[in-house]
Design a protein around this motif. Structure first.
Motif, mmCIF file in Angstrom:
data_model
loop_
_atom_site.group_PDB
_atom_site.id
_atom_site.type_symbol
_atom_site.label_atom_id
_atom_site.label_comp_id
_atom_site.label_asym_id
_atom_site.label_seq_id
_atom_site.Cartn_x
_atom_site.Cartn_y
_atom_site.Cartn_z
ATOM 1 N N GLY A 74 -4.351 -6.980 -8.835
ATOM 2 C CA GLY A 74 -3.751 -6.973 -10.155
ATOM 3 C C GLY A 74 -3.107 -5.630 -10.459
ATOM 4 N N GLY A 79 -7.763 -5.827 -12.059
ATOM 5 C CA GLY A 79 -8.514 -7.048 -11.780
ATOM 6 C C GLY A 79 -9.647 -6.822 -10.800
ATOM 7 N N VAL A 82 -12.536 -4.943 -12.631
ATOM 8 C CA VAL A 82 -13.202 -5.826 -13.596
ATOM 9 C C VAL A 82 -14.090 -6.828 -12.870
ATOM 10 C CG1 VAL A 82 -12.825 -7.655 -15.287
ATOM 11 C CG2 VAL A 82 -11.465 -5.567 -15.396
ATOM 12 N N LEU A 143 -13.322 -17.422 -18.151
ATOM 13 C CA LEU A 143 -12.711 -16.113 -17.946
ATOM 14 C C LEU A 143 -11.280 -16.245 -17.426
ATOM 15 C CD1 LEU A 143 -15.753 -14.265 -16.334
ATOM 16 C CD2 LEU A 143 -14.761 -13.800 -18.583
ATOM 17 N N ARG A 146 -9.027 -17.390 -20.248
ATOM 18 C CA ARG A 146 -8.791 -16.311 -21.207
ATOM 19 C C ARG A 146 -7.806 -15.285 -20.662
ATOM 20 N NH1 ARG A 146 -10.970 -14.235 -25.756
ATOM 21 N NH2 ARG A 146 -10.904 -11.983 -26.049
ATOM 22 N N SER A 147 -7.971 -14.887 -19.404
ATOM 23 C CA SER A 147 -7.106 -13.847 -18.834
ATOM 24 C C SER A 147 -5.699 -14.370 -18.547
ATOM 25 C CB SER A 147 -7.720 -13.290 -17.550
ATOM 26 O OG SER A 147 -7.897 -14.326 -16.588
ATOM 27 N N PHE A 148 -5.605 -15.544 -17.955
ATOM 28 C CA PHE A 148 -4.296 -16.109 -17.622
ATOM 29 C C PHE A 148 -3.582 -16.627 -18.866
ATOM 30 C CE2 PHE A 148 -1.262 -18.984 -15.560
ATOM 31 C CZ PHE A 148 -0.842 -18.198 -14.500
ATOM 32 N N ALA A 150 -3.645 -15.384 -21.733
ATOM 33 C CA ALA A 150 -3.239 -14.314 -22.647
ATOM 34 C C ALA A 150 -1.736 -14.054 -22.598
ATOM 35 C CB ALA A 150 -4.000 -13.037 -22.306
ATOM 36 N N ALA A 157 2.736 -13.915 -16.585
ATOM 37 C CA ALA A 157 1.410 -13.626 -16.019
ATOM 38 C C ALA A 157 1.527 -13.178 -14.572
ATOM 39 C CB ALA A 157 0.514 -14.848 -16.125
ATOM 40 N N ASN A 161 0.569 -9.282 -12.805
ATOM 41 C CA ASN A 161 -0.477 -9.020 -11.808
ATOM 42 C C ASN A 161 -0.159 -9.526 -10.406
ATOM 43 O OD1 ASN A 161 -2.608 -7.635 -13.354
ATOM 44 N ND2 ASN A 161 -2.601 -9.520 -14.562
ATOM 45 N N TYR A 167 -5.998 -13.358 -10.786
ATOM 46 C CA TYR A 167 -6.711 -13.884 -11.949
ATOM 47 C C TYR A 167 -7.948 -14.693 -11.530
ATOM 48 C CZ TYR A 167 -2.481 -12.686 -14.546
ATOM 49 O OH TYR A 167 -1.429 -12.001 -15.113
ATOM 50 N N SER A 171 -12.162 -13.516 -11.974
ATOM 51 C CA SER A 171 -12.878 -14.462 -12.843
ATOM 52 C C SER A 171 -14.092 -15.034 -12.126
ATOM 53 C CB SER A 171 -11.936 -15.592 -13.272
ATOM 54 O OG SER A 171 -10.838 -15.093 -14.010
#
Length: 222
Positions: A74, A79, A82, A143, A146-148, A150, A157, A161, A167, A171
């Motif tokens: 990412g 990414g 995280v 997860l 939520r991330s994708f 956004a 997207a 990244n 993503y 996750s």
């Protein structure tokens, strides 16, 4: 079968399994091989159920995802770090890694150690695999959504990244970490409360049996 023979057989099966997974990954290419590899790793615990299931399954799955996440990190490796939350504690020791790759190796090794330790505790607590698996899938899916989600579009997207893997992989690993912690805490609380209740019931039953055998003791006590 002796304990030594059982351990040797388990070690052989685990080694052969890892070799098979790596072979599948190499033969079928990057994305397809990765999907097959993760699918086999996730299905394997439902087919082969050794005593120390979580202790080998969780670090194997976590390390596979984390290392692949390094190649799809990412934007600015956000990414990867995280998703590798379980191994970030190694940064507290201020180790001079020298390069991003060396830092990733340290983080993955630390994360595998953390997850293996949590897996060992889950095995000791005899945590239910089905509960962990369902929570893992739900958490990872949430997860990812939520991330994708956004971003206003798929193009934005991917432009941010670089790939779907950036993503999906974090996750999965973050979902694995959170599901493991949740099941560990829930199982520990359940086992502890069950132990307390069982001890209380045992003491109560013991007192009732004593009163039944010696009814005069109640009068004397009163």
């Amino acid at each position: 079968m002796s304990p030594l023979q059982f351990r040797l057989r388990s070690l052989f099966i685990a080694t052969a399994g890892v070799a098979l997974l790596l072979t599948v990954w190499r033969l079928f290419g990057s994305r397809t091989g990765l999907v097959l590899l993760l699918s086999i790793e996730i299905i394997l615990p439902f087919v082969w159920r050794p005593r120390w299931l979580y202790a080998w399954f969780l670090p194997l799955l976590w390390t596979t995802i984390a290392w692949q996440n390094f190649y799809h990190p990412g934007d600015e490796y956000g990414g990867f770090f995280v998703g590798s939350l379980a191994g970030l504690w190694v940064g507290a020791f201020s180790i001079n890694a020298g390069s991003v790759r060396q830092a990733a190796i340290l983080v993955v090794a630390a994360g595998a150690t953390s997850v293996a330790t949590a897996g060992w505790i889950l095995d000791k607590l005899r945590a239910p695999l089905a509960a962990w698996f369902c929570l893992f899938l739900v958490t990872a899916a949430g997860l990812f959504a939520r991330s994708f989600g956004a971003f206003p579009s798929v193009e934005r997207a991917l432009a941010k990244n670089g790939s779907y893997e950036a993503y999906v992989l974090p996750s999965l690993n973050l979902g694995l970490t959170l599901a493991t912690l949740a099941v560990l805490l829930a199982t520990a609380v359940y086992r502890l409360s069950s132990s307390i209740v069982n001890r209380w019931r045992a003491r109560r039953r013991f007192r009732q049996e004593n009163l039944a055998l010696n009814p005069s003791s109640e009068k004397v006590t009163g």
